[in-house]
Write a protein that holds these residues in place. Structure first.
Motif, PDB file in Angstrom:
ATOM      1  N   LYS A  63       0.906  -1.164  -0.075  1.00 44.01           N
ATOM      2  CA  LYS A  63       0.044   0.106  -0.073  1.00 44.01           C
ATOM      3  C   LYS A  63       1.057   1.106  -0.018  1.00 44.01           C
ATOM      4  N   GLN A  64       1.801   1.234   1.092  1.00 44.20           N
ATOM      5  CA  GLN A  64       2.884   2.458   0.729  1.00 44.20           C
ATOM      6  C   GLN A  64       3.799   2.555  -0.490  1.00 44.20           C
ATOM      7  N   MET A  69       4.186   5.505  -5.519  1.00 43.80           N
ATOM      8  CA  MET A  69       3.984   5.822  -6.921  1.00 43.80           C
ATOM      9  C   MET A  69       3.130   6.812  -7.531  1.00 43.80           C
ATOM     10  N   ARG A  70       2.001   6.515  -6.944  1.00 44.06           N
ATOM     11  CA  ARG A  70       0.765   7.670  -7.314  1.00 44.06           C
ATOM     12  C   ARG A  70       1.335   9.136  -7.070  1.00 44.06           C
ATOM     13  N   ALA A  71       2.084   9.271  -5.968  1.00 46.36           N
ATOM     14  CA  ALA A  71       2.658  10.639  -5.327  1.00 46.36           C
ATOM     15  C   ALA A  71       3.591  11.352  -6.365  1.00 46.36           C
ATOM     16  N   GLU A  74       1.752  12.036 -10.004  1.00 45.32           N
ATOM     17  CA  GLU A  74       1.340  13.421  -9.745  1.00 45.32           C
ATOM     18  C   GLU A  74       2.226  14.413  -9.803  1.00 45.32           C
ATOM     19  N   TYR A  75       3.328  14.502  -9.182  1.00 42.56           N
ATOM     20  CA  TYR A  75       4.489  15.350  -9.084  1.00 42.56           C
ATOM     21  C   TYR A  75       4.792  15.546 -10.518  1.00 42.56           C
ATOM     22  N   GLU A  76       5.107  14.240 -11.309  1.00 43.90           N
ATOM     23  CA  GLU A  76       5.572  14.378 -12.631  1.00 43.90           C
ATOM     24  C   GLU A  76       4.761  15.039 -13.568  1.00 43.90           C
ATOM     25  N   LEU A  77       3.352  14.683 -13.443  1.00 42.53           N
ATOM     26  CA  LEU A  77       2.438  15.310 -14.437  1.00 42.53           C
ATOM     27  C   LEU A  77       2.097  16.885 -14.055  1.00 42.53           C
ATOM     28  N   SER A  78       2.295  17.336 -12.936  1.00 40.55           N
ATOM     29  CA  SER A  78       2.454  18.855 -12.531  1.00 40.55           C
ATOM     30  C   SER A  78       3.450  19.526 -12.908  1.00 40.55           C
ATOM     31  N   HIS A  79       4.454  18.892 -13.024  1.00 39.89           N
ATOM     32  CA  HIS A  79       5.663  19.852 -13.444  1.00 39.89           C
ATOM     33  C   HIS A  79       5.954  19.373 -14.895  1.00 39.89           C
ATOM     34  N   ASN A  80       5.399  18.797 -15.723  1.00 43.70           N
ATOM     35  CA  ASN A  80       5.654  18.633 -17.094  1.00 43.70           C
ATOM     36  C   ASN A  80       5.276  19.907 -17.927  1.00 43.70           C
ATOM     37  N   ASP A  81       4.597  20.880 -17.680  1.00 44.17           N
ATOM     38  CA  ASP A  81       4.058  21.803 -18.124  1.00 44.17           C
ATOM     39  C   ASP A  81       5.068  23.045 -18.602  1.00 44.17           C
TER      40      ASP A  81
END
Length: 81
Positions: A63-64, A69-71, A74-81
């Motif tokens: 679970k951890q 991996m999800r965090a 999300e970090y990668e997607l938010s910083h690809n712009d």
């Protein structure tokens, strides 16, 4: 600060007690100081208990790992712009 097991000679109540310094322990039930210190036996871990503990640890770790991996995603997607 050891924890000792005692049996009260007055009321036969058995209990564990953390002994601090040189204080005289008293029965937690009746307050008597006429106690017998018992031999503490080591805790026994069975195979089934160990298996349950390992399964719970694996489940927690999985679970951890998925949360990390999800965090990360999300970090990668938010910083690809």
């Amino acid at each position: 600060m050891p924890i000792y097991e005692y049996r009260c000679r007055g009321c036969s109540h058995e209990f564990e007690l953390l002994v601090l310094g040189r204080r005289t322990p008293a029965c937690t039930s009746c307050g008597s100081e006429d106690l017998e210190r018992l031999i503490s036996l080591p805790r026994v871990h069975s195979g089934s208990r160990k298996a349950r503990s390992l399964a719970a640890a694996k489940q927690r770790d999985a679970k951890q790992g998925s949360e990390r991996m999800r965090a990360q995603r999300e970090y990668e997607l938010s910083h690809n712009d």
